[in-house]
Write an enzyme that holds these catalytic residues in place. Structure first.
Site, PDB file in Angstrom:
ATOM      1  N   ALA A 109      -1.684   6.409  -9.462  1.00 46.94           N
ATOM      2  CA  ALA A 109      -1.447   6.793 -10.862  1.00 46.94           C
ATOM      3  C   ALA A 109       0.032   6.635 -11.213  1.00 46.94           C
ATOM      4  O   ALA A 109       0.886   6.859 -10.354  1.00 46.94           O
ATOM      5  CB  ALA A 109      -1.880   8.241 -11.082  1.00 46.94           C
ATOM      6  N   PRO A 110       0.341   6.206 -12.447  1.00 52.71           N
ATOM      7  CA  PRO A 110      -0.575   5.977 -13.565  1.00 52.71           C
ATOM      8  C   PRO A 110      -1.270   4.623 -13.571  1.00 52.71           C
ATOM      9  O   PRO A 110      -2.114   4.375 -14.426  1.00 52.71           O
ATOM     10  CB  PRO A 110       0.341   6.111 -14.793  1.00 52.71           C
ATOM     11  CG  PRO A 110       1.693   5.691 -14.302  1.00 52.71           C
ATOM     12  CD  PRO A 110       1.768   6.141 -12.867  1.00 52.71           C
ATOM     13  N   GLY A 111      -0.923   3.726 -12.640  1.00 54.57           N
ATOM     14  CA  GLY A 111      -1.713   2.497 -12.553  1.00 54.57           C
ATOM     15  C   GLY A 111      -0.918   1.213 -12.677  1.00 54.57           C
ATOM     16  O   GLY A 111      -1.507   0.137 -12.732  1.00 54.57           O
ATOM     17  N   LYS A 113       0.965  -0.442 -10.460  1.00 51.50           N
ATOM     18  CA  LYS A 113       0.770  -1.388  -9.348  1.00 51.50           C
ATOM     19  C   LYS A 113      -0.704  -1.773  -9.221  1.00 51.50           C
ATOM     20  O   LYS A 113      -1.011  -2.882  -8.822  1.00 51.50           O
ATOM     21  CB  LYS A 113       1.331  -0.806  -8.057  1.00 51.50           C
ATOM     22  CG  LYS A 113       2.847  -0.610  -8.176  1.00 51.50           C
ATOM     23  CD  LYS A 113       3.577  -0.674  -6.885  1.00 51.50           C
ATOM     24  CE  LYS A 113       5.088  -0.576  -7.077  1.00 51.50           C
ATOM     25  NZ  LYS A 113       5.552   0.620  -7.787  1.00 51.50           N
ATOM     26  N   GLU A 131      -5.942   8.212  -6.508  1.00 48.71           N
ATOM     27  CA  GLU A 131      -4.885   9.165  -6.870  1.00 48.71           C
ATOM     28  C   GLU A 131      -5.351  10.558  -6.472  1.00 48.71           C
ATOM     29  O   GLU A 131      -6.453  10.974  -6.826  1.00 48.71           O
ATOM     30  CB  GLU A 131      -4.591   9.085  -8.375  1.00 48.71           C
ATOM     31  CG  GLU A 131      -3.720  10.191  -8.918  1.00 48.71           C
ATOM     32  CD  GLU A 131      -2.347  10.315  -8.252  1.00 48.71           C
ATOM     33  OE1 GLU A 131      -1.701   9.298  -7.981  1.00 48.71           O
ATOM     34  OE2 GLU A 131      -1.926  11.472  -7.984  1.00 48.71           O
ATOM     35  N   ARG A 136      -3.899  13.215 -12.974  1.00 47.75           N
ATOM     36  CA  ARG A 136      -3.289  11.878 -12.943  1.00 47.75           C
ATOM     37  C   ARG A 136      -4.357  10.799 -12.677  1.00 47.75           C
ATOM     38  O   ARG A 136      -4.237   9.674 -13.132  1.00 47.75           O
ATOM     39  CB  ARG A 136      -2.189  11.812 -11.869  1.00 47.75           C
ATOM     40  CG  ARG A 136      -0.943  12.617 -12.274  1.00 47.75           C
ATOM     41  CD  ARG A 136       0.132  12.620 -11.200  1.00 47.75           C
ATOM     42  NE  ARG A 136       0.684  11.320 -10.873  1.00 47.75           N
ATOM     43  CZ  ARG A 136       1.614  10.681 -11.576  1.00 47.75           C
ATOM     44  NH1 ARG A 136       2.114  11.232 -12.666  1.00 47.75           N
ATOM     45  NH2 ARG A 136       2.062   9.510 -11.201  1.00 47.75           N
ATOM     46  N   CYS A 228      10.777   4.428  -4.630  1.00 44.47           N
ATOM     47  CA  CYS A 228      11.802   4.079  -5.632  1.00 44.47           C
ATOM     48  C   CYS A 228      13.057   4.890  -5.313  1.00 44.47           C
ATOM     49  O   CYS A 228      13.645   5.519  -6.177  1.00 44.47           O
ATOM     50  CB  CYS A 228      11.290   4.320  -7.041  1.00 44.47           C
ATOM     51  SG  CYS A 228      10.770   5.989  -7.357  1.00 44.47           S
TER      52      CYS A 228
HETATM   53  N1  SAM Z   1       1.850   3.374  -7.872  1.00 48.07           N
HETATM   54  C1  SAM Z   1       2.013   4.069  -9.142  1.00 48.07           C
HETATM   55  C2  SAM Z   1       2.274   3.068 -10.236  1.00 48.07           C
HETATM   56  O1  SAM Z   1       2.782   1.966  -9.934  1.00 48.07           O
HETATM   57  O2  SAM Z   1       1.953   3.353 -11.399  1.00 48.07           O
HETATM   58  C3  SAM Z   1       3.102   5.117  -9.040  1.00 48.07           C
HETATM   59  C4  SAM Z   1       2.862   6.067  -7.906  1.00 48.07           C
HETATM   60  S1  SAM Z   1       3.987   7.397  -7.792  1.00 48.07           S
HETATM   61  C5  SAM Z   1       5.387   6.659  -7.141  1.00 48.07           C
HETATM   62  C6  SAM Z   1       3.351   8.291  -6.436  1.00 48.07           C
HETATM   63  C7  SAM Z   1       1.985   8.884  -6.646  1.00 48.07           C
HETATM   64  O3  SAM Z   1       1.639   9.599  -5.446  1.00 48.07           O
HETATM   65  C8  SAM Z   1       1.881   9.883  -7.776  1.00 48.07           C
HETATM   66  O4  SAM Z   1       0.845   9.514  -8.646  1.00 48.07           O
HETATM   67  C9  SAM Z   1       1.553  11.196  -7.091  1.00 48.07           C
HETATM   68  O5  SAM Z   1       0.666  12.003  -7.820  1.00 48.07           O
HETATM   69  C10 SAM Z   1       0.919  10.761  -5.789  1.00 48.07           C
HETATM   70  N2  SAM Z   1       1.064  11.769  -4.710  1.00 48.07           N
HETATM   71  C11 SAM Z   1       1.785  12.930  -4.713  1.00 48.07           C
HETATM   72  N3  SAM Z   1       1.624  13.586  -3.541  1.00 48.07           N
HETATM   73  C12 SAM Z   1       0.806  12.842  -2.787  1.00 48.07           C
HETATM   74  C13 SAM Z   1       0.265  12.993  -1.486  1.00 48.07           C
HETATM   75  N4  SAM Z   1       0.557  14.066  -0.725  1.00 48.07           N
HETATM   76  N5  SAM Z   1      -0.579  12.042  -1.050  1.00 48.07           N
HETATM   77  C14 SAM Z   1      -0.861  10.958  -1.779  1.00 48.07           C
HETATM   78  N6  SAM Z   1      -0.374  10.751  -3.025  1.00 48.07           N
HETATM   79  C15 SAM Z   1       0.455  11.672  -3.522  1.00 48.07           C
END
Ligand code: SAM
Length: 460
Positions: A109-111, A113, A131, A136, A228
């Site tokens: 999320a949010p999507g 990638k 997700e 989310r 990031c």
């Molecule tokens: N890949 C997404 C995009 O390009 O739109 C962005 C992802 S963001 C960097 C990281 C994601 O990991 C968030 O949506 C978050 O809710 C989720 N997240 C948080 N804690 C997590 C966990 N313990 N295990 C897996 N995912 C987790």
């Protein structure tokens, strides 16, 4: 102002380049979009500055008010930070090495990638976009629906749940939650919340996530790890850890020098991290936010069969609804299934994979969410209108101007432009947005309540 410990960390990594880096990190961030190859549209933006590593990626001059552009709601493009689009280049290279039949975007999320993967993976790949946070995951469903690719399943699971799908995926993307140093200039809160202790916590959580999902990767498969953030604890040290603890092999990706992307070999890392390759986007070298990305291959391990395979349980409940079938193109190559009141259509070649996914995970959305059943009636969904699998010829099309497109997207009362009755596809400059039900003198607006534009448009 940046935290002193952060500045010190960057001085160690970048040496004399650190000052240039820190000033770039205070400049305004750039806005960029990625076009949907399957939904060509006449966008009102100057698209003369491409993001070199991604076909269809462009920088904009300034940030427009995207909410008021119907094309974004129709999935004609996605607002995505340019560095993140580098995943397209990585996938292009991996496609040459391997047949990528199944892919997982674990932290999706949010999507951003996931929609990029849906466009850049081979056409017959099944993509599972997962997700863990439910709210989310709903946003992820919305963005996947709007993008319109039929080969995506959205799940809402913790990484440890993937243990029930061993040796399943040819590609896993882990875009891990991180300390977000690369977002300091985009989001001041990230900078305020930064601390060395939090970096440590993030690094540990990332290792747990990676360890949890590793068994799900096929032997020979690839894991693309990204963050990031700039510090090496969450980046090369975790790559090194995957090499030591999981037996992963770090893989190099060819990149043209002129792109300005740095490799881990170009920064000051301790000697033992030398074999942990990664690619780094620094704001003083690349127009984009901070990104770290690394590719690892699983070269050894047990190729034990999936537990769900041995159960051999087929969970897809087939739906036979001829009304719905004519609403989709190539219906003979799709399998229609019912979950509650919803009818989904999945590609026939994905059915066996999807059965296994359904046996193991909490599936929120599967292929094309084509219709909702109300009693005996099937109501076409907005997801169908937005799907590339939509058979437009099955519906009367109502072309609307900008004002009516925004009224429709606000889910407001909608005047009928014709006397005919039945479901009608609402299109703005040929990009479909959703359905109305024409009752002759007025229309019922079928746009999903939770997707509607909430902004008061005339208050601008
Ligand atoms: N890949 C997404 C995009 O390009 O739109 C962005 C992802 S963001 C960097 C990281 C994601 O990991 C968030 O949506 C978050 O809710 C989720 N997240 C948080 N804690 C997590 C966990 N313990 N295990 C897996 N995912 C987790």
């Amino acid at each position: 102002m940046f935290p002193a410990a952060f500045i010190q960390q960057m001085q160690t990594l970048l040496g004399s380049d650190c000052d240039t880096f820190l000033s770039a990190l205070q400049e305004d961030s750039r806005t960029s979009i990625r076009l949907n190859k399957a939904k060509p549209a006449r966008l009102n933006y100057n698209l003369s500055r491409p993001a070199l590593w991604c076909d269809g990626g462009f920088y904009l001059e300034k940030r427009p008010l995207f909410t008021l552009d119907p094309f974004i709601h129709g999935g004609a493009y996605y607002v995505q930070e340019a560095s993140s689009m580098f995943l397209a280049h990585v996938v292009k290279q991996l496609r040459k090495k391997s047949d990528l039949k199944t892919a997982l975007d674990l932290c999706a999320a949010p999507g951003g990638k996931s929609t990029l993967l849906a466009d850049n993976l081979p056409e017959n790949t099944l993509l599972v976009a997962n997700e863990v946070i439910h709210s989310r995951a709903n946003i992820l469903c919305e963005n996947i629906s709007k993008w319109g690719s039929p080969g995506v399943v959205v799940t809402n699971n913790d990484p440890k749940d993937f243990a029930s799908l061993p040796n399943f995926f040819d590609l896993i993307a882990v875009d891990a939650p991180c300390s977000g140093e690369g977002m300091f200039r985009k989001d001041e809160k990230t900078c305020d919340e930064w601390s060395e202790a939090n970096v440590q916590l993030c690094a540990e959580r990332q290792r747990r996530i990676l360890a949890d999902v590793w068994d799900s990767l096929k032997v020979g498969g690839y894991l693309v790890y990204s963050t990031c953030t700039f510090n090496s604890k969450e980046n090369e040290e975790n790559v090194w850890w995957m090499q030591q603890e999981l037996g992963a092999q770090s893989i190099k990706i060819a990149i043209p020098l002129k792109w300005g992307i740095a490799t881990s070999e170009e920064i000051n890392l301790s000697e033992n991290l030398r074999g942990a390759y990664g690619y780094r986007f620094f704001p003083h070298k690349v127009k984009g936010e901070g990104l770290f990305i690394s590719v690892l291959q699983k070269t050894a391990g047990d190729s034990f069969p999936s537990r769900s395979e041995s159960k051999n349980k087929h969970t897809i409940k087939y739906a036979d609804n001829q009304d719905v079938e004519v609403w989709l193109r190539d219906a003979d190559r799709l399998i229609f299934s019912q979950k509650g009141d919803e009818i989904f259509a999945v590609k026939a070649e994905h059915a066996a994979f999807i059965s296994k996914v359904e046996n193991s995970l909490r599936v929120m959305q599967c292929g094309v969410q084509a219709a909702t059943l109300k009693g005996k009636d099937a109501i076409p969904t907005a997801s169908l209108a937005l799907s590339t699998q939509l058979n437009r010829e099955a519906f009367t099309q109502q072309d609307v101007d900008l004002k009516d497109a925004l009224l429709f997207l606000k889910k407001e009362a909608f005047a009928s432009q014709s006397q005919s009755r039945g479901f009608e596809l609402i299109c703005y400059e040929n990009t479909s947005l959703g359905f109305v039900k024409n009752l002759g003198n007025r229309c019922n607006n079928l746009y999903p309540q939770e997707w509607r534009i909430r902004m008061r448009i005339n208050e601008r």
